[in-house]
Design a protein around this motif. Structure first.
Motif, PDB file in Angstrom:
ATOM      1  N   ALA A  26      60.436  63.580  53.422  1.00 35.42           N
ATOM      2  CA  ALA A  26      60.461  64.147  52.843  1.00 35.42           C
ATOM      3  C   ALA A  26      61.915  64.598  53.048  1.00 35.42           C
ATOM      4  O   ALA A  26      62.096  64.724  52.664  1.00 35.42           O
TER       5      ALA A  26
ATOM      6  N   GLU B 197      63.797  64.761  55.379  1.00 32.57           N
ATOM      7  CA  GLU B 197      65.098  63.650  55.886  1.00 32.57           C
ATOM      8  C   GLU B 197      65.752  62.916  54.707  1.00 32.57           C
ATOM      9  O   GLU B 197      66.687  61.931  54.948  1.00 32.57           O
TER      10      GLU B 197
ATOM     11  N   CYS C 174      56.383  62.532  49.456  1.00 30.13           N
ATOM     12  CA  CYS C 174      55.401  62.419  48.716  1.00 30.13           C
ATOM     13  C   CYS C 174      55.375  64.320  49.559  1.00 30.13           C
ATOM     14  O   CYS C 174      54.621  64.001  50.734  1.00 30.13           O
TER      15      CYS C 174
ATOM     16  N   THR D 140      51.263  70.922  52.889  1.00 33.16           N
ATOM     17  CA  THR D 140      52.677  71.016  53.395  1.00 33.16           C
ATOM     18  C   THR D 140      53.120  72.426  53.569  1.00 33.16           C
ATOM     19  O   THR D 140      52.976  73.191  53.011  1.00 33.16           O
TER      20      THR D 140
END
Ligand code: DLZ
Length: 299
Positions: free
Chosen positions: A195, A197, A219, A225
């Motif tokens: 995400a 990038e 996502c 994360t």
């Protein structure tokens, strides 16, 4: 219950049909779905609006097909040029009138296209092009986008992280675009690592000016994360900034979920497919942008 209205005019020949179609498409009609049978062929010219107008009393010498336009004088020159290329100049003078004021606060010119004549049936296809002089005429209550993606070009940027989710979002986006009429060749897919990038690829694509809209997919799952908030904020900011700076609509299809289960639900299991929804939003925004620009062009 009413779906649409079709006005049928027989024209003189196959060649006349092609010639008239080229003229009308060059004036801004959208090409509809034509048809062909053993003994006949049809070409559909779509206009954004149509209406059946009932009139009590008489209107002096009104053409039966009235086409409302922006930029009446430009349309007149285009028709005149076309006629000069296809008809003798003395015929042009007879068949094409100058734009004149009407009794209904508009200006109108008439043209008789003899290609539109069925052999032995009189004058041909008579069209009246007009433009209202009333600045409030036809002002819509609101500008709203259509959901047809025909003729629009899109780039989809999708993250490979959590591919089990993003692949479903991608399928959702493609499904929405194809079902809305986008051509396969008008869709470009770019895969990026994660995400994080997505914004940079989205901006690079938007800056090429090759696309009408960009669809961003990714996502992020909080439980899995690190620095979830920091990544999410930056991704959202970057996509938003690319949209503001380039002026190309960017649809936001980056999921932020607590768990994988929640992500699966939003990728087509229980809570719709956010990739599909993002693509629909992109189509609508491109359409809105075009309408706003067309309004500006018509002022
Ligand atoms: C590193 C990382 C983590 C921990 N989680 C996610 C995630 O949930 N979703 C996602 O799309 N990407 C994740 N990434 C990868 C970053 O987005 C980025 O690709 C790498 O940090 C390399 O710059």
């Amino acid at each position: 219950m009413i779906k649409g209205m079709t006005l049928i005019r027989e024209v003189a020949s196959d060649e006349a049909l092609d010639r008239l179609s080229r003229l009308l498409l060059s004036l801004g009609f959208e090409e509809g779905k034509g048809w062909k049978q053993e003994s006949s062929r049809g070409a559909a010219m779509l206009a954004p609006l149509g209406n059946l107008e009932l009139v009590a009393g008489t209107i002096h010498d009104a053409p039966t097909i009235l086409i409302e336009v922006f930029g009446l004088d430009a349309v007149h020159s285009a028709v005149e040029q076309w006629m000069q290329a296809n008809y003798r100049s003395e015929e042009v003078a007879l068949l094409l009138t100058r734009p004149e004021p009407t009794s209904w606060n508009s200006r109108l010119f008439r043209v008789k296209l003899r290609d539109g004549a069925v052999v032995g049936s009189g004058d041909g296809l008579e069209l009246g092009f007009w433009q209202s002089e009333n600045p409030l005429h036809n002002k819509p209550v609101a500008i709203e986008g259509d959901l047809s993606a025909a003729g629009m070009k899109f780039a989809i940027v999708t993250a490979r992280w959590n591919a089990v989710i993003t692949d479903r979002l991608l399928q959702g986006s493609l499904d929405a675009l194809h079902r809305s009429g986008a051509a396969r060749g008008d869709i470009e897919i770019v895969r990026v690592p994660g995400a994080w990038e997505v914004p940079s690829a989205a901006r690079t694509l938007a800056e090429t000016k090759r696309f009408d809209g960009i669809i961003t997919l990714g996502c992020l799952i909080r439980g899995e994360t690190a620095h979830y908030e920091a990544i999410y904020n930056e991704v959202a900011r970057g996509i938003g900034q690319s949209q503001q700076d380039t002026g190309i609509p960017h649809a936001f299809g980056v999921l932020t979920c607590e768990t994988l289960e929640q992500a699966l639900d939003r990728a087509g299991i229980k809570a719709g497919n956010k990739g599909f929804e993002a693509a629909i939003a992109a189509i609508e925004m491109v359409s809105i942008q075009r309408k706003i620009r067309a309004e500006e062009g018509g002022r």
